[in-house]
Write a protein that holds these residues in place. Structure first.
Motif, PDB file in Angstrom:
ATOM      1  N   ILE A 151      45.534  22.602  39.335  1.00  0.00           N
ATOM      2  CA  ILE A 151      46.069  23.954  39.231  1.00  0.00           C
ATOM      3  C   ILE A 151      44.959  24.983  39.029  1.00  0.00           C
ATOM      4  CG2 ILE A 151      46.469  23.914  36.725  1.00  0.00           C
ATOM      5  CD1 ILE A 151      48.783  25.399  39.452  1.00  0.00           C
ATOM      6  N   ASP A 152      43.813  24.562  38.521  1.00  0.00           N
ATOM      7  CA  ASP A 152      42.697  25.489  38.324  1.00  0.00           C
ATOM      8  C   ASP A 152      41.978  25.827  39.621  1.00  0.00           C
ATOM      9  OD1 ASP A 152      41.915  22.696  38.206  1.00  0.00           O
ATOM     10  OD2 ASP A 152      39.885  23.422  37.843  1.00  0.00           O
ATOM     11  N   ALA A 153      42.195  25.015  40.660  1.00  0.00           N
ATOM     12  CA  ALA A 153      41.447  25.187  41.914  1.00  0.00           C
ATOM     13  C   ALA A 153      42.253  25.876  43.012  1.00  0.00           C
ATOM     14  CB  ALA A 153      40.961  23.825  42.416  1.00  0.00           C
ATOM     15  N   VAL A 154      43.520  26.130  42.767  1.00  0.00           N
ATOM     16  CA  VAL A 154      44.339  26.819  43.770  1.00  0.00           C
ATOM     17  C   VAL A 154      43.942  28.296  43.798  1.00  0.00           C
ATOM     18  CG1 VAL A 154      46.676  27.427  44.483  1.00  0.00           C
ATOM     19  CG2 VAL A 154      46.237  25.199  43.410  1.00  0.00           C
ATOM     20  N   PRO A 155      43.601  28.854  44.951  1.00  0.00           N
ATOM     21  CA  PRO A 155      43.167  30.254  45.012  1.00  0.00           C
ATOM     22  C   PRO A 155      44.219  31.202  44.439  1.00  0.00           C
ATOM     23  CG  PRO A 155      42.736  29.140  47.096  1.00  0.00           C
ATOM     24  CD  PRO A 155      43.560  28.193  46.273  1.00  0.00           C
ATOM     25  N   ILE A 156      43.782  32.197  43.704  1.00  0.00           N
ATOM     26  CA  ILE A 156      44.707  33.106  43.034  1.00  0.00           C
ATOM     27  C   ILE A 156      45.566  33.862  44.041  1.00  0.00           C
ATOM     28  CG2 ILE A 156      43.150  35.090  42.902  1.00  0.00           C
ATOM     29  CD1 ILE A 156      45.660  33.818  40.199  1.00  0.00           C
ATOM     30  N   LEU A 214      64.034  42.617  47.883  1.00  0.00           N
ATOM     31  CA  LEU A 214      62.785  42.153  47.302  1.00  0.00           C
ATOM     32  C   LEU A 214      61.611  42.840  47.997  1.00  0.00           C
ATOM     33  CD1 LEU A 214      64.889  40.093  46.336  1.00  0.00           C
ATOM     34  CD2 LEU A 214      63.210  38.284  46.724  1.00  0.00           C
ATOM     35  N   ILE A 215      60.647  43.291  47.195  1.00  0.00           N
ATOM     36  CA  ILE A 215      59.487  44.006  47.733  1.00  0.00           C
ATOM     37  C   ILE A 215      58.217  43.166  47.650  1.00  0.00           C
ATOM     38  CG2 ILE A 215      58.037  46.056  47.504  1.00  0.00           C
ATOM     39  CD1 ILE A 215      60.500  47.470  46.286  1.00  0.00           C
ATOM     40  N   SER A 216      57.938  42.619  46.479  1.00  0.00           N
ATOM     41  CA  SER A 216      56.741  41.797  46.287  1.00  0.00           C
ATOM     42  C   SER A 216      56.977  40.871  45.109  1.00  0.00           C
ATOM     43  CB  SER A 216      55.506  42.679  46.025  1.00  0.00           C
ATOM     44  OG  SER A 216      55.644  43.365  44.791  1.00  0.00           O
ATOM     45  N   ALA A 217      56.037  39.964  44.891  1.00  0.00           N
ATOM     46  CA  ALA A 217      56.141  39.044  43.756  1.00  0.00           C
ATOM     47  C   ALA A 217      54.751  38.522  43.419  1.00  0.00           C
ATOM     48  CB  ALA A 217      57.076  37.884  44.080  1.00  0.00           C
ATOM     49  N   PHE A 218      54.595  38.077  42.181  1.00  0.00           N
ATOM     50  CA  PHE A 218      53.324  37.468  41.796  1.00  0.00           C
ATOM     51  C   PHE A 218      53.530  36.579  40.570  1.00  0.00           C
ATOM     52  CE2 PHE A 218      53.608  41.430  39.469  1.00  0.00           C
ATOM     53  CZ  PHE A 218      53.174  41.107  38.193  1.00  0.00           C
ATOM     54  N   ALA A 219      52.581  35.694  40.362  1.00  0.00           N
ATOM     55  CA  ALA A 219      52.573  34.810  39.196  1.00  0.00           C
ATOM     56  C   ALA A 219      51.126  34.542  38.827  1.00  0.00           C
ATOM     57  CB  ALA A 219      53.295  33.502  39.503  1.00  0.00           C
ATOM     58  N   ALA A 220      50.895  34.106  37.602  1.00  0.00           N
ATOM     59  CA  ALA A 220      49.539  33.796  37.152  1.00  0.00           C
ATOM     60  C   ALA A 220      49.569  32.482  36.388  1.00  0.00           C
ATOM     61  CB  ALA A 220      48.993  34.913  36.271  1.00  0.00           C
TER      62      ALA A 220
END
Length: 248
Positions: free
Chosen positions: A86-91, A222-228
Motif C-alpha cells: 500500500i505504500d508503493a501505490v502512486p498517490i 458525482l463530481i470528483s473523489a479522493f482518498a489518502a
C-alpha cells in the motif's frame, strides 16, 4: 481586439460560465471499539492509555485494528507476494475526476454483471466505479445478513473492468468483499486477481475499496473523489476514508 487607425480597442467577450455549487460527503464508516467486521477477523479495540480525567497530561488511545476491517482499500500485495504494498501505490491512483455510482440492487449471493455496467453511458469515462447493491442498509440493522451471502462482482464483470475500461483506476463496493467468498475459494480468488494481478493482465492494476457506504451519493451528481491511504510499508491494505464531491 480591434485595431483602427492606431487605436487599440479591447472588445470584451461574453463568457457563459456555469457555476456548480458542490459539497463533500464521506463514504467511509467510522471506527470504534467492537465495530462489525468480517466474521472471524480480530475485533477492533480502542484502549485508553492516557486520560486527563485520571490526572494524565493529555488524552491518548491505542487502536488495534485488522487492515481489512471496516472501510479499507486492498493493495496488490494482498493477493500477490510480489505485488505492490500500500505504500508503493502512486498517490494519483487515489484521486478521481470522473467517479460513477453504479446502482445495481441485488439480493443474497447476487452478481454484478457486465450488462449492468454497460447500461451506463459514462462507463468508459469513469475512473472509479462505486457499486450500490443496497446491502449497506443491513450493516447496522442486520449484520449477520450483511456479513453472509452478500452480493459481489462477477468474474466476467471484473475481467471486463480490468481489460475494457482503461480509464478506471479503482472499484468500490458496499459489501464486506468485492468477491463472493464461496466462489473465491474455488477459483483462487479470481475477482481479486482480476483487479490486483500485475502479471496476468497487461493493463494497470486497480484498487479495491470494500465496506463503503454509498448512501450519501444516492440521487446525487458525482463530481470528483479522493482518498489518502496510510502508507504502511510493504503491507496489504489500509484503513481509509473516501471523500466524494457532489452537486449540492
Amino acid at each position: 481586439m480591434n485595431v483602427n487607425q492606431g487605436e487599440l480597442v479591447l472588445c470584451p467577450k461574453k463568457l457563459q460560465e456555469s457555476v456548480i455549487i458542490s459539497k463533500y460527503v464521506e463514504i467511509g464508516y467510522p471506527i470504534y471499539a467492537g465495530m462489525p467486521v468480517f466474521p472471524g477477523l480480530p475485533e477492533v479495540k480502542l484502549d485508553p492509555r492516557e486520560r486527563l480525567s485520571k490526572g494524565d497530561e493529555w488524552n491518548g488511545s491505542v487502536l488495534t485494528i485488522y487492515l481489512h476491517a471496516g472501510t479499507h482499500v486492498d493493495a496488490p500485495w494482498h493477493h500477490l507476494n510480489n505485488g505492490k504494498g500500500i505504500d508503493a501505490v502512486p498517490i494519483e491512483d487515489f484521486i478521481y475526476r470522473s467517479p460513477l455510482l453504479i446502482d445495481c440492487p441485488l439480493g443474497a449471493d447476487g452478481f454484478i454483471t457486465t450488462a449492468m455496467l454497460e447500461a451506463y453511458e459514462e462507463l468508459h469515462e469513469a475512473d472509479i466505479l462505486i457499486f450500490n447493491t443496497g446491502y449497506w442498509k443491513y450493516r447496522d440493522t442486520d449484520f449477520e445478513r450483511y456479513a453472509n451471502h452478500f452480493p459481489a462482482v462477477s468474474p466476467e464483470a471484473a475481467e471486463y473492468i480490468r481489460t475494457k475500461l482503461p480509464n478506471c483506476k479503482a472499484v468500490a463496493i458496499d459489501t464486506l468483499s468485492i468477491e463472493n467468498m464461496a466462489e473465491a475459494k474455488k477459483t483462487g480468488f479470481f475477482v481479486h486477481h482480476a483487479f490486483l494481478d500485475h502479471e496476468k493482465y497487461k493493463e494497470p492494476t486497480m484498487l479495491i475499496y470494500e465496506d463503503i457506504n454509498p448512501a450519501p451519493l444516492i440521487d446525487k451528481k458525482l463530481i470528483s473523489a479522493f482518498a489518502a491511504p496510510l502508507r504502511i510499508k510493504d503491507h496489504d491494505a489500509s484503513i481509509i476514508n473516501i471523500i466524494v464531491e457532489v452537486e449540492a
